[in-house]
Design an enzyme around this catalytic site. Structure first.
Site, short mmCIF file in Angstrom:
data_model
loop_
_atom_site.label_atom_id
_atom_site.label_comp_id
_atom_site.label_asym_id
_atom_site.label_seq_id
_atom_site.Cartn_x
_atom_site.Cartn_y
_atom_site.Cartn_z
N ASP A 42 0.91 -1.14 0.07
CA ASP A 42 0.17 0.08 -0.05
C ASP A 42 0.93 1.17 0.03
O ASP A 42 2.12 1.19 0.24
CB ASP A 42 -1.01 -0.04 1.20
CG ASP A 42 -2.29 0.84 1.02
OD1 ASP A 42 -3.34 0.16 0.79
OD2 ASP A 42 -2.15 2.04 1.01
N ASP A 65 4.26 3.48 -4.04
CA ASP A 65 3.26 4.26 -4.73
C ASP A 65 2.84 3.80 -5.91
O ASP A 65 3.75 3.54 -6.70
CB ASP A 65 3.80 5.74 -4.75
CG ASP A 65 2.80 6.85 -5.28
OD1 ASP A 65 1.77 6.38 -6.10
OD2 ASP A 65 3.07 8.05 -5.43
N TYR A 150 -13.73 8.21 -11.40
CA TYR A 150 -13.39 7.07 -10.61
C TYR A 150 -13.74 5.82 -11.63
O TYR A 150 -13.19 4.93 -11.97
CB TYR A 150 -13.88 6.86 -9.42
CG TYR A 150 -14.09 5.60 -8.69
CD1 TYR A 150 -12.78 4.82 -8.27
CD2 TYR A 150 -15.07 4.83 -8.44
CE1 TYR A 150 -12.77 3.96 -7.67
CE2 TYR A 150 -15.19 3.73 -7.83
CZ TYR A 150 -14.02 2.98 -7.62
OH TYR A 150 -13.95 1.96 -6.70
N LYS A 154 -11.74 2.76 -13.60
CA LYS A 154 -11.85 1.35 -13.62
C LYS A 154 -12.07 0.68 -15.14
O LYS A 154 -11.61 -0.39 -15.46
CB LYS A 154 -13.10 0.79 -12.76
CG LYS A 154 -12.76 1.22 -11.35
CD LYS A 154 -11.53 0.47 -10.72
CE LYS A 154 -11.68 0.93 -9.33
NZ LYS A 154 -10.41 0.08 -8.38
P1 NAI Z 1 -9.72 1.65 0.36
O1 NAI Z 1 -9.98 3.26 -0.11
O2 NAI Z 1 -10.27 1.35 1.82
O3 NAI Z 1 -8.59 1.15 0.18
C1 NAI Z 1 -7.69 1.49 -1.24
C2 NAI Z 1 -6.28 1.48 -0.75
O4 NAI Z 1 -5.50 1.76 -1.94
C3 NAI Z 1 -5.80 2.33 0.46
O5 NAI Z 1 -5.36 1.62 1.52
C4 NAI Z 1 -4.91 3.28 -0.11
O6 NAI Z 1 -4.09 3.90 0.67
C5 NAI Z 1 -4.44 2.62 -1.29
N1 NAI Z 1 -3.96 3.65 -2.37
C6 NAI Z 1 -4.51 4.90 -2.98
N2 NAI Z 1 -3.71 5.27 -3.46
C7 NAI Z 1 -2.55 4.62 -3.66
C8 NAI Z 1 -1.30 4.79 -4.61
N3 NAI Z 1 -0.99 5.70 -5.12
N4 NAI Z 1 -0.26 3.90 -4.16
C9 NAI Z 1 -0.62 2.81 -3.62
N5 NAI Z 1 -1.72 2.58 -2.93
C10 NAI Z 1 -2.76 3.38 -3.00
O7 NAI Z 1 -10.68 0.97 -0.51
P2 NAI Z 1 -11.61 -0.41 -0.71
O8 NAI Z 1 -12.88 -0.31 -0.24
O9 NAI Z 1 -10.58 -1.43 0.40
O10 NAI Z 1 -11.46 -0.78 -1.87
C11 NAI Z 1 -10.33 -1.62 -2.44
C12 NAI Z 1 -10.46 -1.72 -3.90
O11 NAI Z 1 -11.65 -2.20 -4.47
C13 NAI Z 1 -10.28 -0.39 -4.58
O12 NAI Z 1 -9.69 -0.66 -5.86
C14 NAI Z 1 -11.71 -0.12 -4.82
O13 NAI Z 1 -11.96 0.77 -6.04
C15 NAI Z 1 -12.50 -1.56 -5.20
N6 NAI Z 1 -13.83 -1.48 -5.09
C16 NAI Z 1 -14.16 -1.55 -3.60
C17 NAI Z 1 -15.71 -1.44 -3.52
C18 NAI Z 1 -16.28 -1.48 -2.05
O14 NAI Z 1 -17.28 -1.83 -1.86
N7 NAI Z 1 -15.35 -1.76 -0.93
C19 NAI Z 1 -16.60 -1.58 -4.53
C20 NAI Z 1 -15.99 -1.50 -5.68
C21 NAI Z 1 -14.71 -1.49 -5.94
C1 15L Z 2 -17.07 1.55 -4.96
O1 15L Z 2 -16.42 1.35 -6.15
C2 15L Z 2 -16.35 2.15 -3.87
O2 15L Z 2 -14.91 1.68 -3.81
C3 15L Z 2 -16.99 1.92 -2.70
O3 15L Z 2 -16.26 2.87 -1.52
C4 15L Z 2 -18.71 2.07 -2.61
O4 15L Z 2 -18.83 3.45 -2.87
C5 15L Z 2 -19.07 1.11 -3.84
O5 15L Z 2 -18.45 1.42 -4.98
C6 15L Z 2 -20.44 1.27 -3.96
O6 15L Z 2 -21.04 1.51 -5.07
O7 15L Z 2 -21.27 1.42 -3.06
#
Ligand code: NAI
Ligand code: 15L
Length: 280
Positions: A42, A65, A150, A154
């Site tokens: 991360d 990064d 965003y 994707k």
């Molecule tokens: P989150 O925001 O909690 O985790 C994303 C992580 O990516 C963070 O720990 C952040 O520090 C890291 N990050 C951000 N910029 C970075 C960079 N430049 N270099 C390295 N790391 C970096 O999001 P979450 O909920 O854990 O989601 C994980 C993945 O799943 C994301 O790609 C998100 O788009 C995708 N996703 C999540 C959904 C959900 O419902 N939680 C829904 C759809 C997609």
């Molecule tokens: C996503 O893609 C986001 O990462 C998450 O934080 C939620 O917003 C999710 O979609 C959603 O649509 O509920």
């Protein structure tokens, strides 16, 4: 929870990006059976549980990064598969998304190519199709309708996955995750919710199913009112086991949004109405 193919023949080293995030904190535990060594990465230090992980001989931590091409190249060295969950996870100005998500996913695929990695699981999002209405049912062949910068990032990641398969034979499963949280937070998420256990099962199938090419699969649990048809991902054999139904009473105690509220109209909910950014 794990299937026979993953436990009998795990990867030697599996990379998880986004390991400090909401899903990363879950996956850094639940993906352990899938590899002899889990490399966690991360941009921010891993907090809860990181000390124990540091001491775990089967876990490596390498901060990086995603916008830094050389750092991503170094990160991918020695790994056999990548679960790419790092990046900006909600809507922001394009300039904030560009480095982590757009350059970042390109760096991941370039590093995969250079290091001979043959399998990627990409955390795509429902926001690549967020402008469909909630009364529409779509599948993986429905034209994308991104609802945000965003969602566009994707969408670009999915295009890269297709390109790197056609050009270099790197296989990807892009999981269009709905809403993966401990429980649904609102009425929209009654349809989009994906439990952590179902997410882990889906990642396992995405890593170990042979001949996936570039497969797009919607990531939702077995919720009552689904908008997404996974027939084009049937070869993964994903049968979600959880359902948002157990939360229905709690969620329906919330006030009903107005009939024209994006949260009630669009699959992507409020994301469709975010922005514009940077007008002043
Ligand atoms: P989150 O925001 O909690 O985790 C994303 C992580 O990516 C963070 O720990 C952040 O520090 C890291 N990050 C951000 N910029 C970075 C960079 N430049 N270099 C390295 N790391 C970096 O999001 P979450 O909920 O854990 O989601 C994980 C993945 O799943 C994301 O790609 C998100 O788009 C995708 N996703 C999540 C959904 C959900 O419902 N939680 C829904 C759809 C997609
Ligand atoms: C996503 O893609 C986001 O990462 C998450 O934080 C939620 O917003 C999710 O979609 C959603 O649509 O509920």
């Amino acid at each position: 929870m794990t299937g026979i193919h993953s436990t009998q023949n795990p990867f030697n080293r599996l990379l998880l990006t986004g390991a400090a995030g909401g899903l990363g904190k879950v996956l850094r535990e639940s993906l352990k059976p899938f590899a002899r060594t889990l490399r966690l990465s991360d941009i921010t230090p891993l907090s809860a549980g990181a000390d124990a992980q540091q001491a775990d001989p089967h876990t490596e931590i390498q901060l990086c990064d995603l916008a830094d091409k050389q750092a991503v190249h170094d990160l991918v060295q020695g790994v056999d598969a990548i679960v790419h969950f790092g990046g900006v996870s909600v809507e922001h100005a394009f300039e904030d998304i560009l480095g982590p998500n757009i350059c970042g996913v390109f760096h991941i695929y370039e590093a995969a190519r250079r290091h001979g990695v043959k399998r990627v699981v990409f955390a795509s999002s429902n926001h690549v199709i967020g402008f469909y209405k909630q009364d529409e049912t779509i599948d993986a062949h429905s034209p994308r309708r991104p609802d945000s910068y965003y969602g566009l990032s994707k969408s670009y990641g999915e295009d890269l996955a297709t390109f790197y398969f056609d050009r270099y034979g790197i296989e990807t499963v892009s999981i269009r995750i709905g809403s993966s949280f401990p429980e649904p937070a609102n009425r929209r998420m009654m349809s989009t919710w994906l439990s952590f256990d179902d997410l882990t099962r889906l990642i396992e199938l995405s890593l170990f199913t042979p001949n996936v090419g570039h497969t797009v699969v919607y990531g939702a649990s077995a919720n009552r009112d689904l908008w997404w048809d996974n027939r084009f991902a049937a070869h993964l054999g994903f049968t979600p086991k959880d359902s948002s139904e157990v939360f229905r009473d709690k969620i329906e105690a919330q006030p009903m949004p107005a009939a024209d509220d994006p949260a009630r109209v669009y699959q992507g909910g409020a994301f469709v109405a975010s922005g514009p950014f940077g007008d002043n």
